[in-house]
Write a protein that holds these residues in place. Structure first.
Motif, short mmCIF file in Angstrom:
data_model
loop_
_atom_site.label_atom_id
_atom_site.label_comp_id
_atom_site.label_asym_id
_atom_site.label_seq_id
_atom_site.Cartn_x
_atom_site.Cartn_y
_atom_site.Cartn_z
N UNK A 76 0.89 -1.16 0.00
CA UNK A 76 0.00 0.00 0.00
C UNK A 76 0.92 1.21 0.00
N UNK A 77 0.84 2.01 -1.04
CA UNK A 77 1.90 2.98 -1.24
C UNK A 77 1.41 4.36 -1.67
N UNK A 78 2.24 5.32 -1.39
CA UNK A 78 2.11 6.62 -2.02
C UNK A 78 2.86 6.52 -3.34
N UNK A 79 2.95 7.60 -4.05
CA UNK A 79 3.63 7.58 -5.35
C UNK A 79 5.11 7.26 -5.22
N UNK A 80 5.66 7.20 -4.01
CA UNK A 80 7.07 6.89 -3.80
C UNK A 80 7.44 5.48 -4.25
N UNK A 81 6.48 4.58 -4.30
CA UNK A 81 6.75 3.19 -4.68
C UNK A 81 6.59 3.06 -6.18
N UNK A 82 7.67 2.77 -6.85
CA UNK A 82 7.52 2.62 -8.27
C UNK A 82 8.80 2.51 -9.05
N UNK A 83 9.65 3.49 -8.94
CA UNK A 83 10.87 3.46 -9.74
C UNK A 83 11.66 2.19 -9.45
N UNK A 84 12.00 1.48 -10.49
CA UNK A 84 12.77 0.26 -10.34
C UNK A 84 11.94 -0.97 -10.02
N UNK A 85 10.64 -0.82 -9.91
CA UNK A 85 9.79 -1.97 -9.64
C UNK A 85 9.61 -2.74 -10.95
N UNK A 86 10.11 -3.95 -10.98
CA UNK A 86 10.01 -4.77 -12.18
C UNK A 86 9.64 -6.19 -11.80
N UNK A 87 8.68 -6.33 -10.95
CA UNK A 87 8.17 -7.65 -10.55
C UNK A 87 7.19 -8.09 -11.62
N UNK A 88 7.44 -9.21 -12.28
CA UNK A 88 6.63 -9.57 -13.45
C UNK A 88 5.20 -10.02 -13.15
N UNK A 89 4.95 -10.54 -11.94
CA UNK A 89 3.66 -11.18 -11.69
C UNK A 89 2.74 -10.40 -10.76
N UNK A 90 2.77 -9.09 -10.86
CA UNK A 90 1.80 -8.27 -10.11
C UNK A 90 0.47 -8.41 -10.83
N UNK A 91 -0.56 -8.87 -10.13
CA UNK A 91 -1.84 -9.18 -10.75
C UNK A 91 -2.90 -8.09 -10.61
N UNK B 283 1.90 -3.64 -13.45
CA UNK B 283 1.27 -4.94 -13.34
C UNK B 283 1.38 -5.76 -14.62
N UNK B 284 1.36 -7.08 -14.46
CA UNK B 284 1.27 -7.99 -15.60
C UNK B 284 2.43 -7.99 -16.56
N UNK B 285 3.61 -7.71 -16.09
CA UNK B 285 4.76 -7.64 -16.99
C UNK B 285 5.20 -9.01 -17.50
N UNK B 286 4.64 -10.07 -16.95
CA UNK B 286 4.95 -11.41 -17.47
C UNK B 286 4.05 -11.77 -18.64
N UNK B 287 3.21 -10.83 -19.07
CA UNK B 287 2.32 -11.06 -20.21
C UNK B 287 0.99 -11.68 -19.84
N UNK B 288 0.79 -12.01 -18.57
CA UNK B 288 -0.47 -12.62 -18.13
C UNK B 288 -1.48 -11.58 -17.70
N UNK B 289 -1.08 -10.31 -17.74
CA UNK B 289 -2.01 -9.23 -17.46
C UNK B 289 -2.26 -8.99 -15.99
N UNK B 290 -3.02 -7.95 -15.75
CA UNK B 290 -3.42 -7.60 -14.38
C UNK B 290 -4.73 -6.85 -14.44
#
Length: 163
Positions: A91-106, A127-134
């Motif tokens: 649960x984040x403010x806009x501070x969470x983001x840069x460098x986030x490259x987790x592929x399976x955020x749904x 989200x959905x960077x593994x191609x499975x979407x979110x």
């Protein structure tokens, strides 16, 4: 690249959107999915802050708050726990983001309209960077713009923190 398979934007009454968000988050967490909820503020009693979302979910789910005012060590630990799957939801403010490259955020949800459309696009695209979407949902209310108006005024006058 935006890998959103399900996007919706819903306008609610101020308290209704908070509980609609909580219900939607629980559905995804109960399926074992990981996600991000972006809030306009870290603290507050307006049913749109990170702290309020955290309070609703902390007893049943593995959730963490991520914000700019935490130390580097705390933020690194939260990110590590999220990447490893130990934490289901950030649960984040806009501070969470840069460098986030987790592929399976749904799922990526916004409790409140972000400062601009570029931010919305950037945050939903995590989200959905593994191609499975979110699933991406914007839970908005007209009062969201008052926060932005207030922050702009603070920037102009030089008083207080922006967020």
């Amino acid at each position: 690249d935006l890998n959103v398979k399900n996007f919706s934007s819903s306008q609610y009454g101020s308290s209704h959107r908070f509980y609609a968000l909580i219900d939607e988050v629980k559905k995804h967490l109960d399926r074992g999915e990981q996600g991000i909820v972006y809030c306009l503020t870290k603290k507050g009693r307006s049913l749109r802050s990170c702290q309020e979302v955290y309070s609703e979910l902390k007893n049943k789910y593995s959730v963490e708050i991520y914000s700019a005012d935490q130390g580097n060590l705390a933020r690194s630990q939260i990110s590590e726990d999220f990447y490893s799957g130990k934490t289901q939801l950030v649960i984040a403010t806009k501070a969470f983001g840069l460098g986030i490259n987790k592929p399976d955020i749904r799922f990526v949800f916004h409790l409140g309209f972000p400062k601009n459309l570029d931010s919305l696009y950037q945050e939903f695209s995590r989200g959905g960077r593994d191609g499975k979407g979110c699933t991406a949902i914007l839970f908005s209310h007209n009062s969201d713009f008052e926060i932005h108006r207030s922050n702009i005024q603070k920037e102009i006058t030089g008083s207080g923190n922006k967020y």
